[in-house]
Design an enzyme around this catalytic site. Sequence first.
Site, mmCIF file in Angstrom:
data_model
loop_
_atom_site.group_PDB
_atom_site.id
_atom_site.type_symbol
_atom_site.label_atom_id
_atom_site.label_comp_id
_atom_site.label_asym_id
_atom_site.label_seq_id
_atom_site.Cartn_x
_atom_site.Cartn_y
_atom_site.Cartn_z
ATOM 1 N N TYR A 52 0.811 -1.165 -0.082
ATOM 2 C CA TYR A 52 0.065 -0.027 -0.193
ATOM 3 C C TYR A 52 0.768 1.298 -0.047
ATOM 4 O O TYR A 52 0.286 2.283 -0.023
ATOM 5 C CB TYR A 52 -0.967 0.011 1.284
ATOM 6 C CG TYR A 52 -1.881 -1.232 1.387
ATOM 7 C CD1 TYR A 52 -2.821 -1.165 0.437
ATOM 8 C CD2 TYR A 52 -1.639 -2.295 2.336
ATOM 9 C CE1 TYR A 52 -3.803 -2.309 0.663
ATOM 10 C CE2 TYR A 52 -2.300 -3.355 2.126
ATOM 11 C CZ TYR A 52 -3.491 -3.539 1.436
ATOM 12 O OH TYR A 52 -4.446 -4.542 1.316
ATOM 13 N N ASP A 71 3.086 2.914 -2.113
ATOM 14 C CA ASP A 71 3.092 3.688 -3.350
ATOM 15 C C ASP A 71 1.946 4.559 -3.191
ATOM 16 O O ASP A 71 1.996 5.783 -3.567
ATOM 17 C CB ASP A 71 3.328 2.842 -4.651
ATOM 18 C CG ASP A 71 4.473 2.082 -4.335
ATOM 19 O OD1 ASP A 71 5.446 2.312 -4.559
ATOM 20 O OD2 ASP A 71 4.106 0.658 -4.517
ATOM 21 N N TYR A 79 5.520 -7.056 7.699
ATOM 22 C CA TYR A 79 5.527 -8.179 6.801
ATOM 23 C C TYR A 79 5.486 -9.336 7.637
ATOM 24 O O TYR A 79 5.487 -9.470 8.752
ATOM 25 C CB TYR A 79 6.477 -7.959 5.901
ATOM 26 C CG TYR A 79 6.681 -6.668 5.188
ATOM 27 C CD1 TYR A 79 6.026 -6.074 4.394
ATOM 28 C CD2 TYR A 79 7.787 -5.619 5.526
ATOM 29 C CE1 TYR A 79 5.901 -4.802 3.825
ATOM 30 C CE2 TYR A 79 7.894 -4.383 4.787
ATOM 31 C CZ TYR A 79 6.887 -4.014 4.012
ATOM 32 O OH TYR A 79 6.977 -2.844 3.243
ATOM 33 N N GLY A 124 7.622 -0.604 5.786
ATOM 34 C CA GLY A 124 7.474 0.110 4.687
ATOM 35 C C GLY A 124 7.758 1.553 4.656
ATOM 36 O O GLY A 124 9.005 1.908 5.123
ATOM 37 N N GLU A 125 7.052 2.649 4.143
ATOM 38 C CA GLU A 125 7.773 3.892 4.272
ATOM 39 C C GLU A 125 6.448 4.681 4.942
ATOM 40 O O GLU A 125 6.750 5.599 5.693
ATOM 41 C CB GLU A 125 7.610 4.426 2.621
ATOM 42 C CG GLU A 125 7.895 5.945 2.425
ATOM 43 C CD GLU A 125 8.648 6.311 1.239
ATOM 44 O OE1 GLU A 125 9.153 5.343 0.722
ATOM 45 O OE2 GLU A 125 8.161 7.372 0.819
ATOM 46 N N SER A 149 3.437 4.070 6.810
ATOM 47 C CA SER A 149 3.055 3.958 8.174
ATOM 48 C C SER A 149 4.413 4.402 9.090
ATOM 49 O O SER A 149 4.064 4.759 10.272
ATOM 50 C CB SER A 149 2.608 2.631 8.423
ATOM 51 O OG SER A 149 3.643 1.692 7.958
HETATM 52 O O1 TRH Z 1 2.216 -1.191 2.573
HETATM 53 P P1 TRH Z 1 3.782 -1.254 2.765
HETATM 54 O O2 TRH Z 1 4.483 -2.219 2.998
HETATM 55 O O3 TRH Z 1 4.361 -0.355 1.274
HETATM 56 C C1 TRH Z 1 5.446 -0.681 1.134
HETATM 57 C C2 TRH Z 1 6.392 0.323 0.858
HETATM 58 O O4 TRH Z 1 5.918 1.780 0.865
HETATM 59 C C3 TRH Z 1 7.869 0.099 0.199
HETATM 60 O O5 TRH Z 1 8.673 1.178 0.614
HETATM 61 C C4 TRH Z 1 7.524 0.103 -0.966
HETATM 62 O O6 TRH Z 1 8.530 -0.417 -1.742
HETATM 63 C C5 TRH Z 1 6.332 -1.163 -1.263
HETATM 64 O O7 TRH Z 1 5.301 -0.755 -0.763
HETATM 65 C C6 TRH Z 1 6.182 -1.448 -2.528
HETATM 66 O O8 TRH Z 1 3.629 -0.415 3.977
HETATM 67 P P2 TRH Z 1 3.442 1.603 4.088
HETATM 68 O O9 TRH Z 1 4.450 2.116 3.205
HETATM 69 O O10 TRH Z 1 3.402 1.653 5.456
HETATM 70 O O11 TRH Z 1 1.909 1.689 3.410
HETATM 71 C C7 TRH Z 1 0.869 1.205 4.152
HETATM 72 C C8 TRH Z 1 -0.190 2.047 4.072
HETATM 73 O O12 TRH Z 1 -1.478 1.779 4.468
HETATM 74 C C9 TRH Z 1 -0.160 3.396 4.626
HETATM 75 O O13 TRH Z 1 -0.666 4.529 4.112
HETATM 76 C C10 TRH Z 1 -1.001 3.385 6.152
HETATM 77 C C11 TRH Z 1 -2.072 2.532 5.435
HETATM 78 N N1 TRH Z 1 -2.838 1.660 6.217
HETATM 79 C C12 TRH Z 1 -4.262 1.967 6.304
HETATM 80 O O14 TRH Z 1 -4.769 2.710 5.755
HETATM 81 N N2 TRH Z 1 -4.961 1.347 7.155
HETATM 82 C C13 TRH Z 1 -4.536 0.285 7.864
HETATM 83 O O15 TRH Z 1 -5.374 -0.420 8.611
HETATM 84 C C14 TRH Z 1 -3.068 -0.103 7.948
HETATM 85 C C15 TRH Z 1 -2.321 -1.228 8.696
HETATM 86 C C16 TRH Z 1 -2.143 0.835 7.235
#
Ligand code: TRH
Length: 379
Positions: free
Chosen positions: A17, A19, A195, A274-275, A277
Site C-alpha cells: 500500500y 506507493d 510483513y 514500509g514507508e 506507516s
Molecule cells: O504497504 P507497505 O508495505 O508499502 C511498501 C512500502 O511503501 C515500500 O517502501 C514500497 O517499496 C512497497 O510498499 C512497494 O507499507 P506502508 O508504506 O506503510 O504503506 C501502508 C499504507 O497503508 C499507509 O498509507 C498506511 C495505510 N494503512 C491504512 O490505511 N489502514 C490500515 O489499517 C493499515 C494497517 C495501514
Amino acid sequence: MSVKASWDIFCVVVDNYGDIGVTWRLARQLVAEHGQCVRLWVDDLATFARLCPGTSATAGQQWHEGVEVRHWSPEWSGAEPADIVIEAFACQLPAAYIEAMEASGRRILWLNLEYLSAEDWVVGCHALPSMQPNGLQKYFFFPGFEQGTGGLIREGDLLARREAFQNDSTLREAFLHGFDLNVQPGARLLSLFAYENPAVAGWLDALTADRRSSHLLVPEGRVLADVAHWLGLEQLSAGDRHVRGALQIDVLPFMTQNQYDMLLWCCDFNAVRGEESFIRAQWAGRPLVWHIYPQEEDAHWDKLNAFLDLYLRDLAPGPAGALRNFWYAWNAGEGSAAAWSSILEHEAELNAHAERWTHKQVANGDLAGKLVFFYTDWL
Ligand code: TRH
C-alpha cells in the site's frame, strides 16, 4: 501564497500500500491546503479502494476529496499534460504523455518523487535536475529527515489534531469503542503492522510473560499468519480476540488512513513497516519499531542503519542501544524477546525522545509545502 497550478501524479502499485498510500495522501494535501488542481493516475484501483472506501474499482475517472482519480490503464487514452508532473518512485510515464509534454511548448515541471531514505547522500542529490534525451529536464525530489531534503508528508493541522486526541482520553475511548475494544486500565496498548516476521513470536512470548498487561491491536494484513501460528491457529480474521497470560490480542479490520493515524496515536508503542506507516508512527510521537521493506542483497540494512544513526543521535547510550537492538532483532527475525526487555527498562526516555523527534521533524518543513515552493521558485 501558492500559485494555483495543475498537477498530474502517476503511481504504479508495485505491491502493498505504500506507493498509493504516499501519492494519495500527497494529492489530498495539495488540494486541501494549497488549492491545487490534482489528477492522480493509478494503475490499480482495487488497492486504492482499500485506502479510500467508496472507490469504484472500474471507473476511468472519479473524484475523491477534491482529487480527480484516473485509472492508468495500459492503453493510454491521452491527456493534456499538467503544469507539474510527478512520477512517483521512478514509475515510467506513458511515452505518448512525454511526447505531449514536449509538444505542448509550455514550461512543465517534471519531477521524480523518490523513496524515503535517511542515507547521507540524499541531501546532495535532492532537487538535482537531469537532462532527458528529448531535451526536457527532470528533477529528483527526495523526501527525507534533514533540512536539505524534501521533508516528510505532514498535514498542516496534523500535530494539533494528534495532540488534542492524545490529551483527551474520551476521544481515545470513543475511537477504541468504535472497534468494540475496551482497554483495561493500566494495560500497555500496542499496534502491529508488519510483513511476515518470525520475530513476532519472541515479542508475543515476552508480552505474555510480562508483569504488566498488554493489549495488542493487529489490523488485517500479512503479519497475521505469524500471530495465528503463535496462537496455534490456522488463521485469524478481523474481530478475533485471544488472551494468553498478560497479553490480549485483537484483530482489527484494515482501516482508512485517518483511522489508522488515530490507532497509532492511541498506542504506547507501534510496530510499523514500509514507508508511509513508518512516517505516520513518527508523527504519533510514540516509540516505534520499523519493519523495513526487504531489498535485494540486503540493501535495506544500510537504510535502516542510516535512519537509526540519525534518530538515536541525541539519545543516551542505554535507551539508544536498547532501541537499536530491538530494531535489529525485529528485522533479523530473531532475538526480539530479550531485546524487548531492554526497551521496557528505558520506556520513559524512549517516550520523551519520540516526542522530541516529532518536533525536530516538523521544523524541517513538509513535502507538499516544499513541492509547491519548488514549483513557485522554478517559475
Ligand atoms: O504497504 P507497505 O508495505 O508499502 C511498501 C512500502 O511503501 C515500500 O517502501 C514500497 O517499496 C512497497 O510498499 C512497494 O507499507 P506502508 O508504506 O506503510 O504503506 C501502508 C499504507 O497503508 C499507509 O498509507 C498506511 C495505510 N494503512 C491504512 O490505511 N489502514 C490500515 O489499517 C493499515 C494497517 C495501514
